[in-house]
Design a protein around this motif. Structure first.
Motif, PDB file in Angstrom:
ATOM      1  N   SER A 115      42.749  31.513  23.400  1.00 18.11           N
ATOM      2  CA  SER A 115      43.477  30.937  22.279  1.00 18.11           C
ATOM      3  C   SER A 115      43.822  32.021  21.274  1.00 18.11           C
ATOM      4  O   SER A 115      43.016  32.871  20.939  1.00 18.11           O
ATOM      5  CB  SER A 115      42.611  29.874  21.596  1.00 18.11           C
ATOM      6  OG  SER A 115      41.399  30.443  21.151  1.00 18.11           O
ATOM      7  N   VAL A 116      45.066  32.002  20.808  1.00 15.03           N
ATOM      8  CA  VAL A 116      45.532  32.971  19.828  1.00 15.03           C
ATOM      9  C   VAL A 116      46.197  32.223  18.685  1.00 15.03           C
ATOM     10  O   VAL A 116      46.880  31.219  18.885  1.00 15.03           O
ATOM     11  CB  VAL A 116      46.526  33.977  20.459  1.00 15.03           C
ATOM     12  CG1 VAL A 116      45.825  34.881  21.442  1.00 15.03           C
ATOM     13  CG2 VAL A 116      47.690  33.262  21.130  1.00 15.03           C
ATOM     14  N   GLU A 117      45.972  32.695  17.492  1.00 16.50           N
ATOM     15  CA  GLU A 117      46.614  32.094  16.336  1.00 16.50           C
ATOM     16  C   GLU A 117      47.922  32.792  15.996  1.00 16.50           C
ATOM     17  O   GLU A 117      48.884  32.159  15.579  1.00 16.50           O
ATOM     18  CB  GLU A 117      45.661  32.138  15.139  1.00 16.50           C
ATOM     19  CG  GLU A 117      44.402  31.297  15.334  1.00 16.50           C
ATOM     20  CD  GLU A 117      43.506  31.342  14.113  1.00 16.50           C
ATOM     21  OE1 GLU A 117      43.858  32.045  13.150  1.00 16.50           O
ATOM     22  OE2 GLU A 117      42.458  30.667  14.122  1.00 16.50           O
ATOM     23  N   ASP A 118      47.974  34.118  16.163  1.00 12.97           N
ATOM     24  CA  ASP A 118      49.179  34.873  15.882  1.00 12.97           C
ATOM     25  C   ASP A 118      49.891  35.145  17.205  1.00 12.97           C
ATOM     26  O   ASP A 118      49.446  35.955  18.010  1.00 12.97           O
ATOM     27  CB  ASP A 118      48.822  36.186  15.183  1.00 12.97           C
ATOM     28  CG  ASP A 118      50.064  36.942  14.724  1.00 12.97           C
ATOM     29  OD1 ASP A 118      51.177  36.409  14.888  1.00 12.97           O
ATOM     30  OD2 ASP A 118      49.917  38.064  14.208  1.00 12.97           O
ATOM     31  N   ARG A 119      51.004  34.459  17.441  1.00 15.57           N
ATOM     32  CA  ARG A 119      51.728  34.573  18.705  1.00 15.57           C
ATOM     33  C   ARG A 119      52.941  35.474  18.615  1.00 15.57           C
ATOM     34  O   ARG A 119      53.720  35.567  19.551  1.00 15.57           O
ATOM     35  CB  ARG A 119      52.168  33.175  19.166  1.00 15.57           C
ATOM     36  CG  ARG A 119      51.028  32.240  19.438  1.00 15.57           C
ATOM     37  CD  ARG A 119      51.544  30.845  19.720  1.00 15.57           C
ATOM     38  NE  ARG A 119      52.182  30.269  18.538  1.00 15.57           N
ATOM     39  CZ  ARG A 119      53.336  29.633  18.553  1.00 15.57           C
ATOM     40  NH1 ARG A 119      53.977  29.486  19.664  1.00 15.57           N
ATOM     41  NH2 ARG A 119      53.839  29.139  17.446  1.00 15.57           N
ATOM     42  N   ARG A 120      53.110  36.162  17.503  1.00 12.86           N
ATOM     43  CA  ARG A 120      54.323  36.949  17.312  1.00 12.86           C
ATOM     44  C   ARG A 120      54.394  38.170  18.222  1.00 12.86           C
ATOM     45  O   ARG A 120      55.481  38.653  18.511  1.00 12.86           O
ATOM     46  CB  ARG A 120      54.423  37.391  15.855  1.00 12.86           C
ATOM     47  CG  ARG A 120      54.683  36.247  14.879  1.00 12.86           C
ATOM     48  CD  ARG A 120      54.629  36.733  13.450  1.00 12.86           C
ATOM     49  NE  ARG A 120      53.279  37.202  13.102  1.00 12.86           N
ATOM     50  CZ  ARG A 120      52.969  37.698  11.904  1.00 12.86           C
ATOM     51  NH1 ARG A 120      53.881  37.795  10.964  1.00 12.86           N
ATOM     52  NH2 ARG A 120      51.727  38.102  11.672  1.00 12.86           N
ATOM     53  N   ASN A 121      53.250  38.674  18.712  1.00 12.42           N
ATOM     54  CA  ASN A 121      53.236  39.871  19.542  1.00 12.42           C
ATOM     55  C   ASN A 121      53.245  39.574  21.038  1.00 12.42           C
ATOM     56  O   ASN A 121      53.249  40.512  21.839  1.00 12.42           O
ATOM     57  CB  ASN A 121      51.994  40.708  19.214  1.00 12.42           C
ATOM     58  CG  ASN A 121      52.034  41.256  17.801  1.00 12.42           C
ATOM     59  OD1 ASN A 121      53.106  41.571  17.281  1.00 12.42           O
ATOM     60  ND2 ASN A 121      50.874  41.368  17.173  1.00 12.42           N
ATOM     61  N   ILE A 122      53.253  38.305  21.422  1.00 10.51           N
ATOM     62  CA  ILE A 122      53.225  37.978  22.851  1.00 10.51           C
ATOM     63  C   ILE A 122      54.479  38.492  23.551  1.00 10.51           C
ATOM     64  O   ILE A 122      54.407  39.091  24.632  1.00 10.51           O
ATOM     65  CB  ILE A 122      53.072  36.451  23.042  1.00 10.51           C
ATOM     66  CG1 ILE A 122      51.658  36.018  22.668  1.00 10.51           C
ATOM     67  CG2 ILE A 122      53.372  36.057  24.479  1.00 10.51           C
ATOM     68  CD1 ILE A 122      51.400  34.555  22.881  1.00 10.51           C
ATOM     69  N   ARG A 123      55.618  38.276  22.947  1.00  8.91           N
ATOM     70  CA  ARG A 123      56.876  38.726  23.552  1.00  8.91           C
ATOM     71  C   ARG A 123      56.862  40.238  23.753  1.00  8.91           C
ATOM     72  O   ARG A 123      57.211  40.739  24.833  1.00  8.91           O
ATOM     73  CB  ARG A 123      58.055  38.312  22.676  1.00  8.91           C
ATOM     74  CG  ARG A 123      59.395  38.840  23.167  1.00  8.91           C
ATOM     75  CD  ARG A 123      60.524  38.411  22.260  1.00  8.91           C
ATOM     76  NE  ARG A 123      60.665  36.958  22.226  1.00  8.91           N
ATOM     77  CZ  ARG A 123      61.566  36.341  21.477  1.00  8.91           C
ATOM     78  NH1 ARG A 123      62.379  37.030  20.706  1.00  8.91           N
ATOM     79  NH2 ARG A 123      61.640  35.025  21.503  1.00  8.91           N
ATOM     80  N   MET A 124      56.458  40.994  22.750  1.00  5.38           N
ATOM     81  CA  MET A 124      56.464  42.446  22.841  1.00  5.38           C
ATOM     82  C   MET A 124      55.526  42.950  23.930  1.00  5.38           C
ATOM     83  O   MET A 124      55.870  43.846  24.713  1.00  5.38           O
ATOM     84  CB  MET A 124      56.061  43.050  21.495  1.00  5.38           C
ATOM     85  CG  MET A 124      56.038  44.574  21.478  1.00  5.38           C
ATOM     86  SD  MET A 124      55.372  45.244  19.943  1.00  5.38           S
ATOM     87  CE  MET A 124      53.661  44.683  20.071  1.00  5.38           C
ATOM     88  N   VAL A 125      54.334  42.352  24.043  1.00  2.18           N
ATOM     89  CA  VAL A 125      53.351  42.825  25.012  1.00  2.18           C
ATOM     90  C   VAL A 125      53.808  42.526  26.437  1.00  2.18           C
ATOM     91  O   VAL A 125      53.722  43.388  27.327  1.00  2.18           O
ATOM     92  CB  VAL A 125      51.976  42.194  24.727  1.00  2.18           C
ATOM     93  CG1 VAL A 125      50.979  42.599  25.789  1.00  2.18           C
ATOM     94  CG2 VAL A 125      51.472  42.611  23.355  1.00  2.18           C
ATOM     95  N   PHE A 126      54.307  41.325  26.689  1.00  5.33           N
ATOM     96  CA  PHE A 126      54.768  40.971  28.033  1.00  5.33           C
ATOM     97  C   PHE A 126      55.973  41.814  28.442  1.00  5.33           C
ATOM     98  O   PHE A 126      56.042  42.291  29.584  1.00  5.33           O
ATOM     99  CB  PHE A 126      55.105  39.484  28.106  1.00  5.33           C
ATOM    100  CG  PHE A 126      53.936  38.616  28.482  1.00  5.33           C
ATOM    101  CD1 PHE A 126      53.688  38.303  29.808  1.00  5.33           C
ATOM    102  CD2 PHE A 126      53.070  38.126  27.521  1.00  5.33           C
ATOM    103  CE1 PHE A 126      52.612  37.508  30.168  1.00  5.33           C
ATOM    104  CE2 PHE A 126      51.997  37.333  27.860  1.00  5.33           C
ATOM    105  CZ  PHE A 126      51.766  37.020  29.189  1.00  5.33           C
ATOM    106  N   VAL A 127      56.919  42.001  27.548  1.00  6.46           N
ATOM    107  CA  VAL A 127      58.103  42.793  27.874  1.00  6.46           C
ATOM    108  C   VAL A 127      57.730  44.255  28.083  1.00  6.46           C
ATOM    109  O   VAL A 127      58.257  44.928  28.986  1.00  6.46           O
ATOM    110  CB  VAL A 127      59.171  42.639  26.772  1.00  6.46           C
ATOM    111  CG1 VAL A 127      60.326  43.606  26.994  1.00  6.46           C
ATOM    112  CG2 VAL A 127      59.684  41.206  26.748  1.00  6.46           C
TER     113      VAL A 127
END
Length: 246
Positions: A115-127
């Motif tokens: 579980s993560v509260e801050d999801r803003r970095n998910i796109r950057m990490v996956f890409v």
């Protein structure tokens, strides 16, 4: 707090494929069997076969001491064709980029499976993981295809006398290292595509969303304490006031 574990199973498979591909990449870089030369002179190379890699040239001989006789190929050697030093550089870069790609992929999977509260970095990490996987595949394919072309064209290498190798073989064929490297590059491509196609990366991140069913519906609980307080106060009965007046 959003749970995304059910959305990243294929990406977990991509991480496993990326780790396996990275191990195969290191094995390919250190393997001597990039080119298999068949020689006619058996006076020194009694086995009749020599292995030419990107770091060493080796052969078996009963004449020279040692089980396997190898000579190093340096990037500064003037007799080495250009595809060999290029492969040395690109394979080292592929090992490094593959390692960083696996680290980014592991971080991405941690963000998805926990579980993560801050999801803003998910796109950057996956890409980032996807791009590194794809770049690693390209760094692998360039030296592999280049050396395969040299083998198919039966190109020669002017080895010095101390190598005890002829300048031109009778014939040559692709070694097992190139096949292993091609398999590793395919796995890297698959991993990159899987991470790049993670559907949750391309959803808008401005509002909380369920990655499968759309936006989350926010509901406000009823303040039962206030309602019970209002019910407890009661309301005056008008008929009771009329009886008192009369």
């Amino acid at each position: 707090m959003i749970y995304l574990a059910h959305t990243a199973h294929w990406q977990f498979v991509g991480l496993i494929a990326g780790v396996l591909a990275w191990i195969l990449t290191m094995t390919t870089a250190g393997n001597n069997e990039w080119r298999l030369w068949h020689v006619a002179d058996l006076s020194v190379i009694t086995s009749g076969e020599a292995w030419v890699g990107i770091w060493r040239a080796c052969f078996y001989s009963h004449v020279l001491p040692g089980a396997e006789n190898c000579r190093s190929l340096r990037i500064s050697d003037p007799f080495v064709p250009v595809e060999i030093p290029a492969a040395q550089v690109l394979m080292v870069v592929a090992v490094i980029s593959g390692l960083v790609g696996n680290i980014c992929a592991a971080v991405a999977m941690r963000m998805a499976y926990f579980s993560v509260e801050d999801r803003r970095n998910i796109r950057m990490v996956f890409v980032t993981a996807a791009v590194l996987y794809l770049l690693t595949a390209m760094f692998l394919l360039v030296p592999l295809v280049w050396n395969v072309t040299s083998v198919l064209n039966n190109r020669t290498i002017a080895f010095p006398l101390e190598f005890h190798l002829p300048a031109a073989p009778v014939s040559q064929r692709v070694g097992s290292a190139i096949g292993m490297g091609l398999f590793a590059s395919i796995l890297m491509l698959i991993s990159g595509v899987l991470f790049l196609c993670y559907r949750y990366v391309w959803h808008a991140l401005e509002e909380p969303r369920d990655p499968l069913n759309g936006p989350w519906i926010a509901t406000t609980p009823t303040k039962t304490s206030q309602l019970s307080k209002e019910d407890g106060q009661g309301v005056d009965n008008p008929a009771y006031h009329c009886e008192e007046t009369s």
